[in-house]
Design an enzyme around this catalytic site. Structure first.
Site, mmCIF file in Angstrom:
data_model
loop_
_atom_site.group_PDB
_atom_site.id
_atom_site.type_symbol
_atom_site.label_atom_id
_atom_site.label_comp_id
_atom_site.label_asym_id
_atom_site.label_seq_id
_atom_site.Cartn_x
_atom_site.Cartn_y
_atom_site.Cartn_z
ATOM 1 C CE LYS A 71 -2.419 2.927 2.023
ATOM 2 N NZ LYS A 71 -2.218 4.347 1.708
ATOM 3 C CB CYS A 124 13.102 8.460 9.162
ATOM 4 S SG CYS A 124 11.501 8.115 8.458
ATOM 5 C CD GLU A 167 12.395 4.443 9.664
ATOM 6 O OE1 GLU A 167 11.973 5.188 10.579
ATOM 7 O OE2 GLU A 167 12.669 4.848 8.533
ATOM 8 N N GLY A 175 -4.864 3.903 -2.076
ATOM 9 C CA GLY A 175 -5.992 4.442 -1.325
ATOM 10 C C GLY A 175 -5.541 5.089 -0.039
ATOM 11 C CG PHE A 176 -7.677 8.141 1.593
ATOM 12 C CD1 PHE A 176 -6.849 9.251 1.660
ATOM 13 C CD2 PHE A 176 -8.715 8.149 0.677
ATOM 14 C CE1 PHE A 176 -7.045 10.343 0.836
ATOM 15 C CE2 PHE A 176 -8.932 9.236 -0.152
ATOM 16 C CZ PHE A 176 -8.086 10.334 -0.072
ATOM 17 N N GLY A 177 -5.083 5.557 4.057
ATOM 18 C CA GLY A 177 -4.653 4.679 5.139
ATOM 19 C C GLY A 177 -5.819 4.016 5.836
ATOM 20 C CB VAL A 178 -8.767 5.447 7.578
ATOM 21 C CG1 VAL A 178 -9.418 6.281 6.482
ATOM 22 C CG2 VAL A 178 -9.801 4.922 8.549
ATOM 23 C CD GLU A 179 -11.812 5.572 2.430
ATOM 24 O OE1 GLU A 179 -12.796 6.266 2.737
ATOM 25 O OE2 GLU A 179 -11.260 5.637 1.317
ATOM 26 C CB ALA A 180 -6.481 0.966 1.081
ATOM 27 N N GLY A 181 -5.105 0.871 3.952
ATOM 28 C CA GLY A 181 -3.960 0.437 4.762
ATOM 29 C C GLY A 181 -4.401 -0.345 5.986
ATOM 30 C CD GLU A 196 12.970 14.827 12.194
ATOM 31 O OE1 GLU A 196 13.016 16.040 11.927
ATOM 32 O OE2 GLU A 196 13.970 14.184 12.527
#
Lengths: 117, 506
Positions: free
Chosen positions: B188, B301, B262, B218-224, B402
């Protein structure tokens, strides 16, 4: 158990954020916020359906915004506690699993330094 | 030289108007038929549409991956390795096109995508293609008749969630070892930077067997999230931030599967007094090391975002460091002379500005930068920030989180012990820098700083075969090294008796 709610609350919300919270509550039901740290979308507040994230004994309840509880990890709280947080919202593209992202907006934290006690 | 913007006449990059998902070796629209606009941070304008996938698409990708996993896991090391080499070759042949696209999607200067993102990604596939050929299990003779064989087996199907700061390179960091180890992958990409990987998938689609690699946008909440929650993945790898990292672990605990994470850092870059002992090339190297906070607009990072400078050289060093920083001016990201491009998204820009604001409120001294830069013409709506130097102390928020922007916070230290104490006063432990002409100080400091990677008299090098990963809140596991194959493998032990006689117990 999560530490008791901070008094006075160490987090507030702008009117735009309160409006968005109300819309999200209507769509998803009760919500919760957790302040993230680290990289990428770190330092950003994450908004979930309430109960989605299991809280730990060291999470701190900073207060409520739009009637929804706002938490931060205990270690991070120690390093942020001299500041107050203001939840705002800006146009944006997404972050983690925060539920507002598909609307094309993103919660954002602004900060103030606490007045000396 | 200035590359033409994508979709213009003469550009090496032409995007389709929309991209679906890459599943089972084919490009397919999302099941619900929804797409979202993908914005270029160079201009702030949309340039294509991307699949807005849901759990249904994740299931479809998992179906394809599970169908492919058995054959892929049994494919010979030689054959798998050859495919990874072919991927690298095709990327090299299309390096400029992919680099320009990455700049357009992410905002970073094309100088960096040409010299770093793409060459490193290409080399990563070659590195793991090589590791794969040299890997072997082990055999132990436990006694005269008994042998323990240890064989490596793939985990099966793994889920990978990729960040937006080096989109294609971070995909390569995760894909190369997972595929080398014989796993099928559902990946994703970040919703901020979804485009280049679709151009890449089109280039390599005929190299891997169908279903071995699947990309769900897609979006994190919907696909991730459905990917991270799925009981059909044997492992999840994630790069991002701590709250989502906790959620990934929480979901993994529900499925009893491993994770690698990470989650970033707040990396100290420590300058001991002897860097100024001579006015020579090493002094210039150290000053360049200071300015590395501006690499990739600070969206790394391991950004060296806390510079710690010994007090005896502070004023002189900082005067030179400031001059070097002021010379880094935002410009058109597709101009090969530009050294700093656009921040990746509007919310990222806003977050950086909010941190500059709290830095000032906490009393940090703004030495240079500290503002959004508005560039003319098509760049007017883009997200540009002037490289910024704050001076203050390590308890300030700008020293503790960060910012993920071109912002460095600088503090003085008095002696070696003070330097190490400040360097380690952080929740994170991903990267660090140590600069000194004294080899004893270099080794002691490198060992004393609690971070997974301590660059010593260098910074921001990311070669394959140097392990990368974090201590403390910065995560779990390592990347970029052959040891990572083990993060994507099971160990099978065959315990074999060659003794024809019974044990005599029963």
């Amino acid at each position: 158990m999560v530490a008791d709610r901070r008094e006075p609350a160490q987090v507030t919300a702008t009117p735009a954020a309160v409006d968005l919270i109300a819309e999200l509550v209507e769509e998803h039901g009760p919500l919760m916020f957790h302040q993230s740290g680290g990289c990428c979308d770190g330092s950003a507040p994450m908004c979930f359906v309430r109960g989605e994230m299991k809280l730990g004994s060291r999470d701190v309840h900073l207060g409520d915004v739009g009637g929804q509880p706002f938490y931060i990890g205990g270690d991070q709280y120690e390093r942020w506690k001299h500041t107050t947080l203001i939840l705002d919202v800006v146009p944006g593209r997404g972050a983690g699993f925060s539920i507002e992202a598909p609307r094309g907006v993103r919660f954002l934290i602004r900060s103030d330094v606490c007045a000396p006690a | 030289m200035r590359y033409e913007s994508p979709n213009q006449e003469g550009s090496k990059v032409t995007y389709q108007s929309r991209y679906g998902n890459f599943i089972g070796g084919e490009f397919v629209d999302p099941i619900d038929g929804k797409f979202f606009e993908n914005i270029s941070p160079v201009t702030g304008q949309p340039f294509c549409e991307i699949a807005r996938s849901t759990a249904k698409d994740v299931e479809r990708a998992l179906d394809a991956a599970h169908k492919a996993k058995a054959a892929w896991g049994k494919t010979s090391a030689a054959a798998r390795s050859t495919m990874l080499m072919k991927i690298a070759d095709v990327m090299e042949e299309n390096l400029e096109m992919l680099a320009i696209s990455e700049t357009w999607d992410n905002g970073k200067a094309v100088r960096e995508t040409l010299a770093a993102d793409l060459p490193l990604a290409i080399d990563h596939f070659r590195y793991f293609a090589g590791c794969l050929r040299a890997e072997e299990g082990s055999m132990a003779e436990l006694d005269e008749h008994t042998v323990a064989y240890h064989l490596k087996e793939p985990l099966g199907v793994v889920g990978q969630i990729i960040p937006w700061n080096f989109p294609l390179l971070m995909a390569a960091w995760k894909l190369a070892p997972a595929l080398a180890a014989g796993n099928a992958v559902v990946l994703k990409p970040a919703e901020q930077t979804p485009a280049t990987i679709m151009l890449w998938a089109d280039l390599i689609k005929d190299i891997l067997p169908p279903g071995v690699l699947n990309i769900v946008q897609g979006f994190g909440v919907e696909a991730g999230k459905p990917l991270a929650q799925s009981p059909r993945v044997a492992k999840v790898a994630f790069t991002g931030e701590t709250t989502t990292g906790r959620l990934i672990m929480q979901y993994a605990s529900e499925n009893l599967i491993p994770v690698t994470l990470e989650l970033g850092g707040k990396s100290p870059n420590v300058f001991f007094a002897d860097v100024m002992a001579e006015d020579d090339s090493f002094r210039q190297k150290a000053l360049e090391g200071f300015a590395m906070f501006a690499l990739n607009q600070g969206e790394v990072c391991t950004c060296p975002s806390r510079a710690l400078v010994e007090s005896s050289i502070y004023d002189e060093f900082m005067a030179l460091a400031e001059a070097r920083t002021r010379a880094i001016e935002p410009g058109h990201p597709l101009d090969t002379d530009t050294r700093i491009g656009a921040q990746a998204s509007n919310d990222q820009l806003e977050k950086i500005l909010s941190y500059i604001d709290i830095g000032k409120k906490e009393g940090a001294k703004l030495r240079c930068g500290g503002e959004r830069v508005t560039l003319p013409g098509e760049l007017e709506g883009g997200y540009y920030v002037a490289p910024t130097i704050f001076e203050g102390h390590n308890k300030m928020r700008v020293f503790q989180e960060e910012i993920f922007g071109p912002v460095v916070s600088v503090a003085k230290f008095e002696d070696y012990d003070d330097a190490i104490s400040i360097a380690n006063d952080t929740l994170y432990g991903l990267g660090a820098g140590v600069w000194t002409r004294n080899t004893h100080t270099a080794f002691r400091a490198g060992r004393a700083i609690e971070a997974g990677r301590v660059w010593t008299n260098c910074y921001h090098l990311y070669p394959a075969h140097a392990a990368f990963g974090g201590y403390k809140h910065s995560g779990i596991g390592r990347e970029n090294h052959k040891m990572m194959l083990a993060h994507y493998q099971q160990t099978k032990n065959l315990l074999v008796s060659y003794d024809p006689e019974p044990m005599g117990f029963f």
